[in-house]
Write a protein that holds these residues in place. Structure first.
Motif, PDB file in Angstrom:
ATOM      1  N   GLY A   9       0.815  -1.196   0.000  1.00 28.46           N
ATOM      2  CA  GLY A   9       0.000   0.000   0.000  1.00 28.46           C
ATOM      3  C   GLY A   9       0.852   1.249   0.000  1.00 28.46           C
ATOM      4  O   GLY A   9       2.065   1.210   0.224  1.00 28.46           O
ATOM      5  N   LEU A  18      -0.654   0.441  -8.193  1.00 27.12           N
ATOM      6  CA  LEU A  18      -0.040  -0.185  -7.036  1.00 27.12           C
ATOM      7  C   LEU A  18      -0.222  -1.689  -7.151  1.00 27.12           C
ATOM      8  O   LEU A  18      -1.186  -2.162  -7.759  1.00 27.12           O
ATOM      9  CB  LEU A  18      -0.666   0.294  -5.730  1.00 27.12           C
ATOM     10  N   LEU A  20      -0.495  -4.846  -4.557  1.00 25.67           N
ATOM     11  CA  LEU A  20      -0.584  -5.331  -3.198  1.00 25.67           C
ATOM     12  C   LEU A  20      -0.190  -6.800  -3.134  1.00 25.67           C
ATOM     13  O   LEU A  20      -0.467  -7.565  -4.055  1.00 25.67           O
ATOM     14  CB  LEU A  20      -1.997  -5.169  -2.644  1.00 25.67           C
ATOM     15  N   ARG A  38     -11.983  -4.192   0.999  1.00 27.61           N
ATOM     16  CA  ARG A  38     -11.507  -2.865   1.350  1.00 27.61           C
ATOM     17  C   ARG A  38     -12.549  -2.148   2.188  1.00 27.61           C
ATOM     18  O   ARG A  38     -13.737  -2.448   2.121  1.00 27.61           O
ATOM     19  CB  ARG A  38     -11.165  -2.052   0.102  1.00 27.61           C
ATOM     20  N   LEU A  85      -5.967   3.902 -10.878  1.00 28.58           N
ATOM     21  CA  LEU A  85      -6.546   4.155  -9.565  1.00 28.58           C
ATOM     22  C   LEU A  85      -7.288   5.485  -9.520  1.00 28.58           C
ATOM     23  O   LEU A  85      -6.890   6.459 -10.159  1.00 28.58           O
ATOM     24  CB  LEU A  85      -5.464   4.120  -8.497  1.00 28.58           C
ATOM     25  N   ASP A  89     -10.930   4.881  -4.684  1.00 28.48           N
ATOM     26  CA  ASP A  89     -10.299   3.618  -4.312  1.00 28.48           C
ATOM     27  C   ASP A  89      -9.575   3.711  -2.974  1.00 28.48           C
ATOM     28  O   ASP A  89      -9.106   2.693  -2.453  1.00 28.48           O
ATOM     29  CB  ASP A  89      -9.309   3.163  -5.382  1.00 28.48           C
ATOM     30  N   THR A  90      -9.466   4.903  -2.439  1.00 30.86           N
ATOM     31  CA  THR A  90      -8.795   5.097  -1.160  1.00 30.86           C
ATOM     32  C   THR A  90      -9.496   4.299  -0.068  1.00 30.86           C
ATOM     33  O   THR A  90     -10.692   4.454   0.160  1.00 30.86           O
ATOM     34  CB  THR A  90      -8.767   6.580  -0.786  1.00 30.86           C
ATOM     35  N   TYR A  93      -7.061  -1.948   2.554  1.00 25.90           N
ATOM     36  CA  TYR A  93      -7.291  -3.180   1.812  1.00 25.90           C
ATOM     37  C   TYR A  93      -6.878  -4.375   2.658  1.00 25.90           C
ATOM     38  O   TYR A  93      -5.779  -4.416   3.204  1.00 25.90           O
ATOM     39  CB  TYR A  93      -6.520  -3.167   0.490  1.00 25.90           C
ATOM     40  N   THR A 115      -3.689  -2.968   4.652  1.00 21.96           N
ATOM     41  CA  THR A 115      -2.690  -2.026   4.173  1.00 21.96           C
ATOM     42  C   THR A 115      -3.397  -0.830   3.561  1.00 21.96           C
ATOM     43  O   THR A 115      -4.371  -0.974   2.824  1.00 21.96           O
ATOM     44  CB  THR A 115      -1.730  -2.696   3.159  1.00 21.96           C
ATOM     45  N   GLN A 116      -2.918   0.361   3.882  1.00 19.74           N
ATOM     46  CA  GLN A 116      -3.578   1.588   3.461  1.00 19.74           C
ATOM     47  C   GLN A 116      -3.219   1.937   2.025  1.00 19.74           C
ATOM     48  O   GLN A 116      -2.043   1.966   1.652  1.00 19.74           O
ATOM     49  CB  GLN A 116      -3.182   2.748   4.382  1.00 19.74           C
ATOM     50  N   VAL A 117      -4.235   2.227   1.234  1.00 16.46           N
ATOM     51  CA  VAL A 117      -4.071   2.740  -0.125  1.00 16.46           C
ATOM     52  C   VAL A 117      -4.721   4.109  -0.185  1.00 16.46           C
ATOM     53  O   VAL A 117      -5.899   4.257   0.128  1.00 16.46           O
ATOM     54  CB  VAL A 117      -4.706   1.808  -1.172  1.00 16.46           C
ATOM     55  N   THR A 118      -3.948   5.102  -0.576  1.00 15.83           N
ATOM     56  CA  THR A 118      -4.460   6.462  -0.692  1.00 15.83           C
ATOM     57  C   THR A 118      -4.200   6.972  -2.097  1.00 15.83           C
ATOM     58  O   THR A 118      -3.064   6.958  -2.566  1.00 15.83           O
ATOM     59  CB  THR A 118      -3.796   7.397   0.336  1.00 15.83           C
TER      60      THR A 118
END
Length: 121
Positions: A9, A18, A20, A38, A85, A89-90, A93, A115-118
Protein backbone atom coordinates in the motif's frame (compact mmCIF):
# COMPACT_ATOMS: atom_id res chain seq x y z
CA UNK A 1 -3.58 -21.41 12.11
CA UNK A 2 -2.88 -19.27 9.03
CA UNK A 3 -1.54 -15.74 9.19
CA UNK A 4 -2.01 -13.30 6.32
CA UNK A 5 0.21 -10.26 5.96
CA UNK A 6 -0.48 -7.53 3.40
CA UNK A 7 2.04 -5.14 1.92
CA UNK A 8 2.38 -2.75 -1.00
CA UNK A 9 0.00 0.00 0.00
CA UNK A 10 0.94 3.63 -0.28
CA UNK A 11 0.13 7.02 -1.74
CA UNK A 12 -0.33 7.44 -5.48
CA UNK A 13 -1.85 9.98 -7.81
CA UNK A 14 -5.07 9.30 -9.68
CA UNK A 15 -4.37 7.16 -12.71
CA UNK A 16 -1.40 5.49 -11.07
CA UNK A 17 -0.83 1.88 -10.10
CA UNK A 18 -0.04 -0.19 -7.04
CA UNK A 19 0.58 -3.88 -6.48
CA UNK A 20 -0.58 -5.33 -3.20
CA UNK A 21 0.82 -8.56 -1.81
CA UNK A 22 -0.61 -10.97 0.72
CA UNK A 23 1.78 -13.57 2.08
CA UNK A 24 0.47 -16.50 4.08
CA UNK A 25 2.37 -18.23 6.84
CA UNK A 26 0.91 -21.53 5.68
CA UNK A 27 0.33 -23.09 2.29
CA UNK A 28 -2.31 -21.05 0.45
CA UNK A 29 -3.26 -24.17 -1.49
CA UNK A 30 -4.91 -25.36 1.70
CA UNK A 31 -7.43 -22.51 1.36
CA UNK A 32 -10.54 -22.96 -0.75
CA UNK A 33 -10.84 -19.27 -1.54
CA UNK A 34 -8.91 -16.07 -1.09
CA UNK A 35 -9.72 -12.49 -1.83
CA UNK A 36 -9.35 -8.83 -1.21
CA UNK A 37 -11.74 -6.56 0.67
CA UNK A 38 -11.51 -2.87 1.35
CA UNK A 39 -12.96 -0.41 3.80
CA UNK A 40 -13.03 3.36 3.43
CA UNK A 41 -13.55 5.66 6.42
CA UNK A 42 -17.18 5.70 7.48
CA UNK A 43 -18.14 2.98 5.02
CA UNK A 44 -18.86 -0.74 5.18
CA UNK A 45 -16.19 -3.24 4.29
CA UNK A 46 -16.79 -4.37 0.72
CA UNK A 47 -15.58 -7.17 -1.49
CA UNK A 48 -13.05 -6.24 -4.16
CA UNK A 49 -12.39 -9.68 -5.65
CA UNK A 50 -12.21 -13.32 -4.67
CA UNK A 51 -10.47 -16.24 -6.32
CA UNK A 52 -11.40 -19.88 -5.85
CA UNK A 53 -8.91 -22.71 -5.52
CA UNK A 54 -9.74 -23.72 -9.08
CA UNK A 55 -8.79 -20.29 -10.37
CA UNK A 56 -12.20 -18.76 -11.04
CA UNK A 57 -12.54 -15.13 -10.01
CA UNK A 58 -15.27 -12.68 -9.20
CA UNK A 59 -14.62 -8.94 -9.32
CA UNK A 60 -16.72 -6.13 -7.97
CA UNK A 61 -18.10 -3.97 -10.77
CA UNK A 62 -16.23 -0.90 -9.60
CA UNK A 63 -12.82 -2.53 -10.19
CA UNK A 64 -13.45 -4.61 -13.31
CA UNK A 65 -10.91 -3.96 -16.08
CA UNK A 66 -8.70 -2.08 -13.62
CA UNK A 67 -7.70 -4.60 -10.94
CA UNK A 68 -6.30 -8.08 -11.42
CA UNK A 69 -5.89 -10.78 -8.78
CA UNK A 70 -3.23 -13.45 -9.12
CA UNK A 71 -1.69 -16.19 -7.05
CA UNK A 72 1.85 -17.50 -6.78
CA UNK A 73 1.75 -20.82 -4.98
CA UNK A 74 5.53 -21.17 -4.95
CA UNK A 75 5.83 -17.89 -3.04
CA UNK A 76 2.69 -18.57 -1.00
CA UNK A 77 1.43 -15.14 -2.00
CA UNK A 78 -1.73 -13.54 -3.35
CA UNK A 79 -1.43 -10.33 -5.37
CA UNK A 80 -3.71 -7.52 -6.38
CA UNK A 81 -2.52 -5.41 -9.30
CA UNK A 82 -4.37 -2.10 -9.23
CA UNK A 83 -4.26 0.14 -12.29
CA UNK A 84 -6.01 3.37 -13.22
CA UNK A 85 -6.55 4.16 -9.56
CA UNK A 86 -9.20 6.65 -8.58
CA UNK A 87 -9.56 8.75 -5.43
CA UNK A 88 -12.60 6.65 -4.49
CA UNK A 89 -10.30 3.62 -4.31
CA UNK A 90 -8.79 5.10 -1.16
CA UNK A 91 -9.31 2.56 1.62
CA UNK A 92 -7.66 0.00 3.83
CA UNK A 93 -7.29 -3.18 1.81
CA UNK A 94 -7.59 -6.53 3.58
CA UNK A 95 -6.50 -9.97 2.47
CA UNK A 96 -8.97 -12.79 3.17
CA UNK A 97 -8.69 -16.54 3.22
CA UNK A 98 -11.34 -19.22 3.64
CA UNK A 99 -11.25 -22.94 4.23
CA UNK A 100 -14.58 -24.71 3.95
CA UNK A 101 -15.65 -27.71 5.94
CA UNK A 102 -18.79 -29.76 6.35
CA UNK A 103 -18.59 -29.21 10.08
CA UNK A 104 -18.64 -25.59 11.32
CA UNK A 105 -16.09 -26.65 13.90
CA UNK A 106 -13.45 -26.94 11.19
CA UNK A 107 -14.45 -24.00 9.01
CA UNK A 108 -11.81 -21.29 9.03
CA UNK A 109 -11.76 -17.63 8.02
CA UNK A 110 -8.59 -15.55 8.06
CA UNK A 111 -8.01 -11.81 7.79
CA UNK A 112 -4.89 -9.78 7.36
CA UNK A 113 -4.20 -6.59 9.28
CA UNK A 114 -4.78 -4.43 6.22
CA UNK A 115 -2.69 -2.03 4.17
CA UNK A 116 -3.58 1.59 3.46
CA UNK A 117 -4.07 2.74 -0.12
CA UNK A 118 -4.46 6.46 -0.69
CA UNK A 119 -5.16 7.92 -4.12
CA UNK A 120 -4.84 11.67 -4.51
CA UNK A 121 -6.69 13.71 -7.11
Amino acid sequence: QVQLVESGGGLVQAGGSLRLSCTASGNIRSLDAMGWYRQAPGKERELVVYIMDGGSTNYADFVKDRFTVSRDNAKNTLYLQMNSLKPEDTAVYYCYGYRRALSPKYERRYWGQGTQVTVSS
